[in-house]
Design a protein around this motif. Structure first.
Motif, short mmCIF file in Angstrom:
data_model
loop_
_atom_site.label_atom_id
_atom_site.label_comp_id
_atom_site.label_asym_id
_atom_site.label_seq_id
_atom_site.Cartn_x
_atom_site.Cartn_y
_atom_site.Cartn_z
N ALA A 192 0.83 -1.20 0.00
CA ALA A 192 0.00 0.00 0.00
C ALA A 192 0.86 1.26 0.00
O ALA A 192 0.57 2.22 -0.72
CB ALA A 192 -0.93 0.00 1.21
N VAL A 193 1.93 1.26 0.79
CA VAL A 193 2.80 2.44 0.87
C VAL A 193 3.60 2.60 -0.41
O VAL A 193 3.80 3.73 -0.90
CB VAL A 193 3.74 2.32 2.08
CG1 VAL A 193 4.76 3.47 2.08
CG2 VAL A 193 2.94 2.34 3.38
N GLY A 194 4.05 1.51 -1.00
CA GLY A 194 4.87 1.61 -2.21
C GLY A 194 6.29 2.00 -1.88
O GLY A 194 6.78 1.78 -0.77
N GLY A 195 6.96 2.64 -2.82
CA GLY A 195 8.38 2.96 -2.66
C GLY A 195 8.66 4.29 -2.02
O GLY A 195 9.83 4.60 -1.73
N GLY A 196 7.64 5.13 -1.80
CA GLY A 196 7.88 6.47 -1.27
C GLY A 196 6.93 6.82 -0.16
O GLY A 196 7.05 6.31 0.95
N ALA A 197 5.96 7.70 -0.46
CA ALA A 197 5.03 8.19 0.55
C ALA A 197 3.60 7.79 0.22
O ALA A 197 3.21 7.75 -0.95
CB ALA A 197 5.11 9.72 0.66
N LEU A 198 2.84 7.53 1.26
CA LEU A 198 1.41 7.20 1.15
C LEU A 198 0.60 8.24 1.89
O LEU A 198 0.96 8.67 2.99
CB LEU A 198 1.14 5.83 1.78
CG LEU A 198 -0.33 5.52 2.12
CD1 LEU A 198 -1.10 5.20 0.85
CD2 LEU A 198 -0.44 4.40 3.14
N PHE A 199 -0.53 8.64 1.28
CA PHE A 199 -1.51 9.49 1.95
C PHE A 199 -2.87 8.82 1.75
O PHE A 199 -3.37 8.72 0.62
CB PHE A 199 -1.52 10.90 1.37
CG PHE A 199 -0.22 11.63 1.55
CD1 PHE A 199 0.02 12.40 2.67
CD2 PHE A 199 0.78 11.51 0.59
CE1 PHE A 199 1.23 13.05 2.84
CE2 PHE A 199 2.00 12.16 0.75
CZ PHE A 199 2.23 12.93 1.88
N ALA A 200 -3.46 8.36 2.85
CA ALA A 200 -4.78 7.74 2.81
C ALA A 200 -5.74 8.61 3.62
O ALA A 200 -5.47 8.90 4.78
CB ALA A 200 -4.73 6.32 3.36
#
Length: 383
Positions: free
Chosen positions: A205-213
């Motif tokens: 869900a986060v991936g390789g960088g930043a996540l904003f949910a």
């Protein structure tokens, strides 16, 4: 009681955060001695927080002024400018890769602080000196010299004092009666380690960088996260709750605190709530405070502020960058006006006040509880 004395153009800085260290480094580049007093016992006394995006219009020029650009580039983590924006059910609204051309490379805060500390002459930073009080020793109208009292019973006396000591600055009362006010939201900080193996759904869900949910309903709830070194995920759980709500949560009980925060996210996608429920660390509360928009003060001889001590606002990606810009510009002003401290401080504050007021006003005007679509649109337009 032992006293640390300073004289001449020696600059006394309270606080070894990024802003105070940039100031000390720029002063060193220009041959101006400085001493930095820091409450922490050593450079490694505690973790220094997560990732910072260092902007090409303020943070990076500050590091250039400090002649640390090469060192900065060596600590950039490739790929971390990638951004994913999701809603509460896991629907992806933006999946923007890091193509290496953006102006906001990500670095670990601790690594950035380390290169700043290492760039200073030995002994510049006096660790284990927690400021507990500051007072003017001089006459009314020109309070110099100033005495800083430390928790260990020692004091420092100086004619040129800079408060780089954050939101709850001990130096600020010399200049301003303003105090930080709670803005109604707080972060709860969590970490997941070796996430690709141990927490694969959250890692994806986060991936390789930043996540904003984010929630669609304007509740102010959200989950953001960064991928740090390797498989470490550093998450900030955002809740709009009064301080007494958080006071009722026992953050010393990891299981109970984690479960209590996770209940506020019932119905969210499990790969997102895993960033709460699967935390490998004790959740840490980070309440958000602000100083008044346009905070400023009348010129007081021999003392000024930088960073959060001067212009505290809720987290928006600008705080560290602004603090470093403050430090670099103050150092440059002092170097440009040798022997004329008051002119240097007036020049510095003359630029500081409108710049910080503009940022604070923009933050105040921003929707405090944006939708996933709004956040996706913002990051889609950011270079």
């Amino acid at each position: 009681m032992r006293t640390h004395g300073t004289s001449g153009t020696h600059v006394t800085i309270v606080g070894a955060g990024l802003g105070g260290l940039v100031l000390a480094r720029v002063l060193h580049v220009h041959g101006i001695p400085a001493t930095v007093y820091e409450a922490e016992a050593s450079p490694t006394a505690r973790a220094q927080g997560g990732m910072l995006d260092i902007h090409d219009h303020n943070g990076q020029p500050a590091l250039a002024e400090a002649r640390l650009t090469d060192e900065f580039h060596r600590i950039v983590l490739p790929g971390r400018q990638a951004i994913r924006v999701l809603d509460r059910d896991g629907t992806v609204h933006l999946d923007k890769p890091d193509d290496g051309t953006g102006g906001r490379p990500e670095v670990p805060r601790g690594a950035l602080r380390r290169i700043l500390v290492d760039s200073l002459p030995a002994g510049t930073v006096r660790w284990g000196h927690k400021a507990v009080g500051v007072r003017a020793l001089g006459e009314r109208g020109d309070g110099r010299p100033y005495e800083v009292s430390f928790a260990d019973g020692t004091t420092a006396v100086t004619n040129l004092l800079v408060g780089a000591d954050g939101a709850w600055s001990r130096v600020r009362p010399l200049l301003s009666a303003a105090t930080p006010a709670y803005v109604g939201t707080s972060f709860v900080e969590t970490f997941l380690y070796d996430a690709d193996t141990r927490h694969p759904a959250a890692a994806k869900a986060v991936g390789g960088g930043a996540l904003f949910a984010l929630d669609q309903d304007g509740s102010g709830q959200g989950i953001s996260a960064h991928r740090e070194h390797g498989g470490t995920l550093h998450a900030y759980i955002s809740l709009a709750r009064p301080q007494d709500w958080f006071a009722a949560v026992d953050f010393t009980d990891t299981a109970a605190a984690t479960a209590r925060i996770a209940r506020e996210f019932d119905g969210w996608a499990p790969e997102l709530t895993a960033l709460i429920s699967e935390s490998d660390t004790v959740p840490v509360l980070r309440p958000h405070h602000t100083l008044p928009v346009g905070h400023r003060w009348d010129r007081v001889p021999g003392v000024t502020l930088l960073g959060d001590a001067a212009h505290l606002i809720p987290p928006n990606g600008e705080g560290a960058n602004l603090a470093m810009q403050d430090g670099a510009e103050l150092g440059r002003a002092l170097a440009a006006h040798p022997g004329d401290v008051e002119t240097a401080l007036a020049v510095y504050e003359g630029a500081l006040f409108p710049r910080s007021a503009e940022v604070a006003a923009a933050e105040a005007a921003t929707d405090a509880h944006p939708t996933p679509q709004q956040v996706a649109g913002f990051f889609a337009a950011v270079e």
